[in-house]
Design a protein around this motif. Structure first.
Motif, short mmCIF file in Angstrom:
data_model
loop_
_atom_site.label_atom_id
_atom_site.label_comp_id
_atom_site.label_asym_id
_atom_site.label_seq_id
_atom_site.Cartn_x
_atom_site.Cartn_y
_atom_site.Cartn_z
N ALA A 281 0.83 -1.33 0.05
CA ALA A 281 0.28 0.08 -0.15
C ALA A 281 0.99 1.67 -0.34
N GLN A 282 0.21 2.48 0.06
CA GLN A 282 1.54 3.31 -0.63
C GLN A 282 0.57 4.44 0.44
N TRP A 283 0.99 5.56 0.97
CA TRP A 283 0.82 6.51 1.25
C TRP A 283 1.01 8.22 0.51
N ASN A 284 0.35 9.00 0.70
CA ASN A 284 -0.28 10.02 -0.47
C ASN A 284 0.13 11.80 0.57
N VAL A 285 0.36 12.62 0.32
CA VAL A 285 0.35 13.39 0.84
C VAL A 285 -0.16 14.49 -0.15
N GLY A 286 -1.11 15.69 0.12
CA GLY A 286 -1.42 16.55 -1.24
C GLY A 286 -0.99 18.23 -0.44
N PHE A 287 -2.32 18.54 -1.12
CA PHE A 287 -2.11 20.11 -0.75
C PHE A 287 -3.65 20.48 -1.52
N THR A 288 -4.56 20.66 -0.76
CA THR A 288 -5.65 21.14 -2.08
C THR A 288 -6.37 22.33 -1.53
N VAL A 289 -7.38 23.43 -2.27
CA VAL A 289 -7.80 24.83 -1.81
C VAL A 289 -9.40 25.13 -2.59
N GLY A 290 -10.84 25.03 -1.66
CA GLY A 290 -11.36 25.34 -2.47
C GLY A 290 -12.49 26.58 -2.14
N CYS A 291 -13.32 26.36 -1.90
CA CYS A 291 -14.31 27.04 -2.03
C CYS A 291 -15.92 26.23 -1.17
N SER A 292 -15.81 26.96 -0.14
CA SER A 292 -17.41 26.66 0.56
C SER A 292 -18.77 27.12 0.99
N SER A 293 -19.97 27.08 0.57
CA SER A 293 -21.12 27.37 0.77
C SER A 293 -21.57 26.95 1.76
N ASN A 294 -21.57 28.42 3.13
CA ASN A 294 -22.40 27.17 4.25
C ASN A 294 -23.99 27.94 4.50
N GLN A 295 -24.85 27.40 5.31
CA GLN A 295 -25.49 26.90 5.22
C GLN A 295 -26.56 26.87 7.23
N TYR A 296 -27.49 27.92 7.11
CA TYR A 296 -27.30 27.83 8.76
C TYR A 296 -28.07 27.42 9.03
N ASP A 297 -29.22 26.87 9.88
CA ASP A 297 -29.81 26.68 10.47
C ASP A 297 -30.85 27.53 12.04
N TYR A 298 -31.23 28.29 11.66
CA TYR A 298 -31.73 29.50 12.60
C TYR A 298 -33.17 28.95 12.54
N ASP A 299 -33.69 29.05 13.43
CA ASP A 299 -35.47 29.18 13.29
C ASP A 299 -36.04 31.16 13.68
N THR A 300 -36.70 31.73 12.95
CA THR A 300 -36.35 32.94 13.43
C THR A 300 -37.68 33.04 12.94
N GLN A 301 -38.85 31.94 13.39
CA GLN A 301 -40.27 32.91 13.89
C GLN A 301 -40.24 33.94 14.50
N TRP A 302 -39.67 34.13 15.62
CA TRP A 302 -39.88 34.82 16.19
C TRP A 302 -39.52 36.39 15.78
N ALA A 303 -38.93 36.31 14.93
CA ALA A 303 -38.33 37.79 13.84
C ALA A 303 -38.51 37.72 12.17
N TYR A 304 -39.49 37.70 11.48
CA TYR A 304 -39.92 38.02 10.71
C TYR A 304 -39.24 38.98 9.97
N ARG A 305 -38.99 39.72 10.53
CA ARG A 305 -37.68 40.72 9.52
C ARG A 305 -36.21 40.14 9.91
N LEU A 306 -35.78 39.56 10.30
CA LEU A 306 -34.45 38.77 10.17
C LEU A 306 -34.09 37.30 9.32
N ARG A 307 -33.46 38.02 7.99
CA ARG A 307 -32.85 36.79 7.10
C ARG A 307 -31.24 36.45 7.52
N TYR A 308 -31.22 34.70 7.22
CA TYR A 308 -29.85 34.05 7.29
C TYR A 308 -29.52 33.79 5.51
#
Length: 191
Positions: free
Chosen positions: A19-46
């Motif tokens: 078996a073989q070992w491999n080492v590298g370097f990666t770069v990339g981008c991420s897109s995130n989605q947070y799940d918050y309950d905003t029913q108490w603040a209808y003008r609040l938007r994530y």
């Protein structure tokens, strides 16, 4: 019976040593989605926010079609928060360690793969940037967020799955393009 068992162990040991070992370097981008309950603040938007990632991956090739991969990654997550004219951007800086099994298929040059595993992550720092109403006018701000051990959960655990393809230029050099989905099983806030 003992000879047969020893033969199986010897064959297994030879396969493991090949078996073989491999080492590298990666770069990339991420897109995130947070799940918050905003029913108490209808003008609040994530809204989702794009971030970036940088990783030093390490993989152990068990055989032609199976690798165990891990590494250490810097991942920037965050979101935009809009509320009555206040526009706030939050950036969370995580140190993450993903571990997964990668199943591949293809020929010597082109290979496709899919992976499944888990990850552990630590929230190192968090920042707020934006424009907020200060009583008289809207003013820009930039501040480092302080953590509260009673409220904030800085450790995150989750599952990761993905797929991608690689092209081998020459011995030891390859280019990989992949997409991975990280799903947190823990909450960032303590109850």
């Amino acid at each position: 019976m003992k000879k047969m068992l020893l033969s199986i162990i010897a064959i297994t040991m030879c396969n493991v040593l090949m078996a073989q070992w491999n080492v590298g370097f990666t770069v990339g981008c991420s897109s995130n989605q947070y799940d918050y309950d905003t029913q108490w603040a209808y003008r609040l938007r994530y809204e989702n926010r794009w971030g970036y990632t940088a990783e030093i991956p390490v993989s152990y090739s068990v055989n032609e079609w199976l690798k165990i991969t891990s590494g250490i990654a810097y991942v920037e997550k965050g979101f935009f928060l809009m509320n009555r004219g206040d526009d706030i951007e939050r950036r969370d800086c995580h140190l993450s360690v993903p571990v997964s099994a990668e199943f591949s298929f293809g020929n010597d040059r082109w290979r496709g793969f899919c992976c499944l595993g888990g990850y552990a992550s630590y929230l190192m720092a968090s920042y707020f940037d934006g424009v907020a109403f200060s009583g008289i006018s809207y003013e820009p701000f930039h501040e480092k967020r302080s953590f509260d051990s009673e409220v904030d959960n800085r450790f995150e655990l989750g599952v990761v799955g993905g797929a991608g393809a690689s092209y081998k230029f020459s011995e030891g050099w390859l280019c990989v393009i992949s997409a991975k989905y990280y799903y947190a099983l823990t909450d960032q806030h303590k109850d």
